[in-house]
Write a protein that holds these residues in place. Structure first.
Motif, short mmCIF file in Angstrom:
data_model
loop_
_atom_site.label_atom_id
_atom_site.label_comp_id
_atom_site.label_asym_id
_atom_site.label_seq_id
_atom_site.Cartn_x
_atom_site.Cartn_y
_atom_site.Cartn_z
N UNK A 187 0.84 -1.18 0.00
CA UNK A 187 0.00 0.00 0.00
C UNK A 187 0.88 1.24 0.00
N UNK A 188 0.54 2.21 -0.82
CA UNK A 188 1.22 3.49 -0.85
C UNK A 188 0.20 4.59 -0.59
N UNK A 189 0.35 5.27 0.52
CA UNK A 189 -0.52 6.38 0.88
C UNK A 189 0.15 7.68 0.48
N UNK A 190 -0.51 8.45 -0.37
CA UNK A 190 0.04 9.68 -0.89
C UNK A 190 -0.65 10.89 -0.28
N UNK A 191 0.12 11.96 -0.08
CA UNK A 191 -0.43 13.21 0.41
C UNK A 191 0.40 14.37 -0.14
N UNK A 192 -0.19 15.55 -0.14
CA UNK A 192 0.53 16.73 -0.58
C UNK A 192 0.60 16.91 -2.08
N UNK A 193 -0.18 16.16 -2.83
CA UNK A 193 -0.20 16.28 -4.27
C UNK A 193 -1.62 16.11 -4.80
N UNK A 194 -1.81 16.54 -6.04
CA UNK A 194 -3.10 16.32 -6.69
C UNK A 194 -3.07 14.91 -7.24
N UNK A 195 -3.58 13.99 -6.48
CA UNK A 195 -3.38 12.57 -6.74
C UNK A 195 -3.93 12.15 -8.09
N UNK A 196 -5.09 12.66 -8.46
CA UNK A 196 -5.71 12.24 -9.71
C UNK A 196 -4.91 12.67 -10.94
N UNK A 253 -6.81 4.17 -5.81
CA UNK A 253 -8.06 4.66 -5.26
C UNK A 253 -7.92 6.17 -5.16
N UNK A 254 -8.49 6.88 -6.12
CA UNK A 254 -8.33 8.33 -6.14
C UNK A 254 -9.04 9.03 -4.99
N UNK A 255 -10.08 8.40 -4.47
CA UNK A 255 -10.79 8.99 -3.33
C UNK A 255 -9.92 9.01 -2.09
N UNK A 256 -9.18 7.93 -1.86
CA UNK A 256 -8.35 7.80 -0.67
C UNK A 256 -6.87 8.06 -0.93
N UNK A 257 -6.52 8.50 -2.13
CA UNK A 257 -5.13 8.82 -2.48
C UNK A 257 -4.19 7.66 -2.17
N UNK A 258 -4.55 6.50 -2.66
CA UNK A 258 -3.82 5.29 -2.33
C UNK A 258 -3.54 4.47 -3.58
N UNK A 259 -2.35 3.90 -3.65
CA UNK A 259 -1.95 3.00 -4.72
C UNK A 259 -1.62 1.65 -4.10
N UNK A 312 22.48 -3.67 -6.60
CA UNK A 312 21.88 -3.59 -7.91
C UNK A 312 21.10 -2.28 -8.07
N UNK A 313 20.84 -1.94 -9.31
CA UNK A 313 20.08 -0.73 -9.60
C UNK A 313 18.61 -0.93 -9.27
N UNK A 314 17.97 0.16 -8.91
CA UNK A 314 16.54 0.12 -8.69
C UNK A 314 15.83 -0.17 -10.02
N UNK A 315 14.93 -1.15 -10.02
CA UNK A 315 14.33 -1.59 -11.26
C UNK A 315 12.81 -1.41 -11.25
N UNK A 316 12.29 -1.16 -12.43
CA UNK A 316 10.87 -0.95 -12.62
C UNK A 316 10.09 -2.23 -12.35
N UNK A 317 8.95 -2.10 -11.69
CA UNK A 317 8.06 -3.23 -11.44
C UNK A 317 6.71 -3.03 -12.12
N UNK A 318 6.04 -1.92 -11.83
CA UNK A 318 4.71 -1.68 -12.36
C UNK A 318 4.44 -0.19 -12.40
N UNK A 319 3.60 0.24 -13.34
CA UNK A 319 3.23 1.64 -13.46
C UNK A 319 1.74 1.76 -13.71
N UNK A 320 1.18 2.84 -13.19
CA UNK A 320 -0.23 3.17 -13.39
C UNK A 320 -0.30 4.64 -13.75
N UNK A 321 -0.62 4.90 -15.01
CA UNK A 321 -0.71 6.28 -15.47
C UNK A 321 -2.00 6.93 -15.00
N UNK A 322 -2.05 8.25 -15.04
CA UNK A 322 -3.26 8.93 -14.62
C UNK A 322 -4.44 8.61 -15.52
#
Length: 124
Positions: free
Chosen positions: A21-30, A72-78, A43-53
């Motif tokens: 769970x990633x809880x976001x704050x301080x940004x326009x989440x949508x 969840x744009x209502x709860x600002x959570x990924x 090792x280098x940090x590697x890409x796992x998954x992305x979710x575009x707006x």
């Protein structure tokens, strides 16, 4: 200011599941593009998954069919739902947010904000 706080990591057995769970704050989440990256020592940090707006999703080949990213744009959570876990999934997982609309979702530099990470350990 922007904060991203990850949770849900821990110890799982091979074949098990975890939900990060990633809880976001301080940004326009949508308006944000969100992603998960992972890193192991040396090792280098590697890409796992992305979710575009736009709600488009992208996955690293090795996790396709096993991981799902959602928001969840209502709860600002990924979320990152991980199933059929394997020992090679062991890493620190980081949540990332960005507002760069360039289509390079898999590049670290596309994201200006990062969480502190949560440890995922998968035992054989």
């Amino acid at each position: 200011q922007v904060q991203l706080v990850e949770s849900g990591g821990g110890l799982a057995q091979t074949g098990g599941s975890l939900r990060l769970v990633c809880a976001a704050s301080g940004l326009t989440f949508s308006d944000s593009h969100m992603a998960w990256f992972r890193q192991v020592p040396g090792k280098e940090r590697e890409f796992v998954a992305a979710l575009r707006k736009s709600d488009e999703t992208f996955f690293r080949n090795s996790v396709k069919g096993r991981f799902t990213i959602s928001r969840d744009n209502t709860n600002n959570t990924v979320y990152l739902q991980m199933s059929d876990l394997k020992p090679e999934d062991t890493a620190v997982y980081y949540c990332a947010a960005g507002f760069n609309n360039e289509p390079f979702y898999y590049l670290r530099h596309q994201y200006g904000y990062w969480g502190q990470g949560t440890q995922v350990t998968v035992s054989a």
